[in-house]
Design an enzyme around this catalytic site. Structure first.
Site, PDB file in Angstrom:
ATOM      1  N   ASP A   1       0.879  -1.166   0.000  1.00 31.28           N
ATOM      2  CA  ASP A   1       0.000   0.000   0.000  1.00 31.28           C
ATOM      3  C   ASP A   1       0.923   1.223   0.000  1.00 31.28           C
ATOM      4  OD1 ASP A   1      -2.072   1.776   0.092  1.00 31.28           O
ATOM      5  OD2 ASP A   1      -3.119   0.815   1.751  1.00 31.28           O
TER       6      ASP A   1
HETATM    7  C1  BGC Z   1      -5.027   3.306   0.171  1.00 34.06           C
HETATM    8  C2  BGC Z   1      -5.127   2.309  -0.969  1.00 34.06           C
HETATM    9  C3  BGC Z   1      -4.935   3.011  -2.278  1.00 34.06           C
HETATM   10  C4  BGC Z   1      -3.595   3.725  -2.254  1.00 34.06           C
HETATM   11  C5  BGC Z   1      -3.310   4.496  -3.518  1.00 34.06           C
HETATM   12  C6  BGC Z   1      -3.777   4.139   0.090  1.00 34.06           C
HETATM   13  O1  BGC Z   1      -3.799   5.183   0.996  1.00 34.06           O
HETATM   14  O2  BGC Z   1      -5.052   2.622   1.397  1.00 34.06           O
HETATM   15  O3  BGC Z   1      -6.386   1.694  -0.935  1.00 34.06           O
HETATM   16  O4  BGC Z   1      -5.003   2.086  -3.322  1.00 34.06           O
HETATM   17  O5  BGC Z   1      -3.585   4.663  -1.190  1.00 34.06           O
HETATM   18  O6  BGC Z   1      -4.122   5.604  -3.603  1.00 34.06           O
END
Ligand code: BGC
Length: 753
Positions: free
Chosen positions: A232
């Site tokens: 993530d």
């Molecule tokens: C979120 C993810 C997301 C990623 C990219 C993170 O903060 O938890 O779900 O895909 O950011 O935006």
């Protein structure tokens, strides 16, 4: 496709520095490039219910992205219980991704809704792993059918936003396996996602993105995952530990910092370069897949909007419908009062990384006006401000409109900031200003219908008496307004079912005393008892149970027929049931199969959903619905045996329309060989005695002890039952002859190895 030999050639040509640079992002939304070897960046984009493609993939921003279809959020799609529909939505998401040159769409999110307070529940499908797993797999299949990868997230146990970057989800392995990992396992083993996204949080003290047990042992070795694991955004604390644990790609870019640490670790002998090579090979495979030729034709946004409308209609849950107040007759005379700002300004998605710039947005008010016949007058009053600010004039205006109307449709929902990434809710109530409006409207009009817009469930117990019907619309995407009108006027028949229990009150919820932990850790002390598993174990009343949802028609269940074939791990339980549409119109029923182990050596939920099917039936017609359950569906995860265990015996199989309404039940016997508990000197006397062979050996040794009360008095033996055998032996002062015990242990250890 780059075959293995080609990948080996590229690996041989890359310098260590170049390899290390590929293992973190090249920008905010793309992988790194090595121009010299024609390794080009691939774009990764949120996800999950629409394509949030930033024009500039290099820099981080959540600002306006390119227009894309905003499909219903996962909270809605999960309530459709319709795998075919989710595949269709996935295909549309894949097509839009491909047209926007996106290689991987960051979704679906299949974390379990552990508590209704989780701010991101709107991005998740269900409180149940079978619903999450089957619907998640359907979405992945759809997305990937378009030559675009999915990223199943957030792996794993990311069930709250509070302290999400540091908090450690403290859960025993059985709970993880049966509840929090099972959905991921299903998606990985049946839909082969191109990528998996490792979560921010820790699991039992180790960050998910640096967790070798999770990323290598479970995901790759046990489930056979062959794709790429990315982090993530910002989930990696130690890039060396992450790569060593099985992470292939850290996102986003780190300005070269992570690459430098990887190079240093390899040079210092702390990280084997072969591990880096493996990660690069997976990355190259992903890049090849993404670059494979395929059509990236024009997107038919109008068709996708129509699909979004149908999906929203399939996902809405009709919670109650007294005296069949719904559907409304569009040809009726009189006045229909539409009340509530959300009818005009729809709330159709949540906040955070999933936010989509919709291609168009329908509101329910316009759609109602369009659907109503010429004799039905539609009035509109906003009733409240979404900000929650009090405005007595708005309330008074709405009340007089309600007074002048035959029926009032009141649109209520959660305020901005409730359904959002980054923070959790503190309560599950609708805003006071909305509830005061509803009570005032109900005082002047008996025919009140409430339409809800919310991503996480809201408490309904304290106000539902004011409404004769409640339609839970969820955050239903850009075409949700039209779908609501279709449902209110019976152009669509409600067929959504709750994928999450609506509790009577927050204090009844399973994680109430454990959530959100102390900042450092959160105990999953309720263990397997999440959602309906908990309410059923405690026999607690709920507002609306898991699986519940009404239709404008009525379904009857009959003719359950269950057959068991085979035994143990090869056992198959085949069942068939008949569902008859006894009502006036075509409708869809979600037939749900629950299984409970009648007597188990371990504590198990009374029943668990194991299969479901959504079937469309014309009035007066019947459908015969078939299911096949496998051994795994009857098994529990045994921490003692470190595997799934099917204990032979009786299982209750029940079929019905919700976890609490299962008209058909049968008890079947499934044979399975007894699985001996591995006995050691740490096992108790009771455990030794309970095992037929070991018991014989121990009893023989005890009876050979002259003059011992253990041998002559059964109550003495009973008293020491909880004592580990290894502790008893020295206590007998050498009088217990341990030859037979030693032989038994040698023999069984030999067998087990
Ligand atoms: C979120 C993810 C997301 C990623 C990219 C993170 O903060 O938890 O779900 O895909 O950011 O935006």
């Amino acid at each position: 496709m780059r075959d293995e030999a080609r990948i080996a050639d590229v690996l041989a040509a890359l310098t260590l520095e170049e390899k290390a640079s590929l293992l973190s992002g090249g920008g905010a939304w793309e992988t790194a490039a090595v121009e010299r070897l024609e390794i080009r960046p691939a774009v990764l984009t949120d996800g999950p219910h629409g394509v949030r493609r930033q024009a500039d993939a290099e820099h981080f921003s959540l600002d306006a992205s390119l227009p894309a279809t905003c499909f219903p959020t996962a909270a809605a799609l999960g309530s459709s219980w319709d795998a075919g529909l989710l595949t269709e939505v996935g295909e549309a998401l894949g097509a839009e991704s491909r047209a926007a040159r996106v290689a991987v769409l960051l979704g679906p999110g299949i974390n379990i809704k552990r508590t209704p307070l989780c701010g991101r529940n709107f991005e998740y499908l269900s409180e149940d792993p079978v619903v999450s797993g089957q619907l998640g797999a359907a979405l992945v299949r759809g997305i990937q059918s378009q030559g675009v990868g999915a990223s199943v997230k957030h792996f794993a146990a990311n069930n709250q936003e509070t302290g999400r970057m540091q908090v450690s989800a403290e859960a025993d392995e059985r709970t993880l396996r049966e509840i929090y990992l099972a959905g991921f396992e299903h998606v990985v083993t049946t839909a082969a996602p191109w990528t998996v996204m490792a979560a921010y949080n820790k699991i039992n003290g180790v960050h998910a993105a640096q967790n070798g047990w999770l990323l290598t042992r479970v995901l790759r070795e046990e489930w056979g995952f062959g794709g790429l694991v990315m982090s993530d955004w910002g989930a990696v604390w130690d890039p060396v530990a992450a790569v060593a644990a099985g992470l292939d790609l850290e996102m986003p870019a780190t300005g070269g910092a992570s690459a430098a640490r990887l190079v240093e670790a390899v040079e210092a002998g702390r990280l084997d370069e072969a591990v880096i090579d493996q990660a690069i090979a997976r990355l190259l495979t992903l890049l090849d897949r993404a670059a494979a030729p395929g059509s990236a034709g024009q997107v038919d946004f109008a068709r996708h909007h129509a699909l979004a409308r149908r999906a929203a209609a399939e996902s809405a849950v009709l919670l109650k419908n007294e005296d069949a107040i719904l559907p409304l007759d569009p040809a009726a005379q009189g006045t229909l009062a539409v009340i509530g700002e959300f009818a005009r300004t729809p709330k159709f998605q949540g906040a955070g990384s999933s936010q989509v710039s919709a291609t168009q947005v329908d509101n329910a008010l316009d759609a109602i006006r369009e659907a109503a016949g010429e004799h039905l007058r539609i009035s509109f009053s906003p009733g409240f401000r979404v900000s929650g600010e009090e405005d007595p004039a708005l309330l008074a205006e709405a009340v007089s409109a309600a007074e002048a109307a035959e029926t009032a449709i009141v649109f209520l929902g959660l305020p901005d900031g409730a359904d959002t990434e980054g923070s959790d809710r503190e309560h599950i109530n609708l805003p006071d200003v909305q509830l005061r409006l509803l009570a005032a409207v109900a005082e002047v009009n008996r025919n009140v219908v409430v339409v809800l817009a919310n991503g996480g469930v809201v408490e309904v117990a304290t106000w539902e008496r004011h409404a004769r019907a409640i339609l839970e619309g969820w955050l239903n995407g850009q075409a949700g307004g039209g779908a609501v009108a279709d449902l209110l006027f019976g152009r669509a028949n409600p067929s959504g079912r709750l994928a999450e229990t609506i509790p009577l009150r927050l204090a009844d919820t399973p994680a109430y005393l454990n959530f959100p932990g102390d900042g450092a850790a959160v105990s999953y002390g309720e263990r397997l008892y999440v959602g309906y598993r908990y309410y059923d174990a405690k026999d607690l009343p709920v507002s609306y149970p898991f699986g519940h949802g009404l239709s404008y028609t009525a379904f009857a269940y009959s003719g359950l027929h269950v057959v068991v074939d085979g035994e143990g791990d090869a056992a198959v339980v085949r069942l068939e049931a008949t569902v008859t549409n006894e009502g006036p119109m075509t409708g869809k029923e979600v037939v749900q199969v629950y299984v409970g182990d009648v007597a188990s050596s371990v504590d198990r939920p009374a029943r668990e959903l194991k299969a479901f099917a959504k079937v469309e039936i014309a009035p007066g017609r019947s459908a015969r619905v078939n299911f096949e359950l496998r051994a795994r569906d009857l098994s529990f995860w045994s921490p003692v045996h470190r595997r799934w265990v099917l204990e032979g015996g009786d299982f209750e199989v029940s079929v019905g329309r919700s976890s609490r309404d299962r008209p058909l039940t049968a008890t079947v016997t499934v044979p399975a060989p007894a699985l001996a508990r591995p006995l050691t000197l740490a096992s108790t006397i009771g455990e030794w005695l309970a095992d037929p062979a070991a018991g014989l050996v121990l009893r023989h040794a005890i009876s050979a002890m002259p003059g011992s009360a253990l041998a002559s008095d059964p109550t003495v033996l009973q008293m020491v039952e909880s004592l580990p055998l290894g502790h008893l032996i020295p206590m007998t002062g050498g009088r217990l002859d341990i030859t037979g015990i030693g032989q038994f242990l040698d023999q069984t250890n030999g067998e087990g190895s």
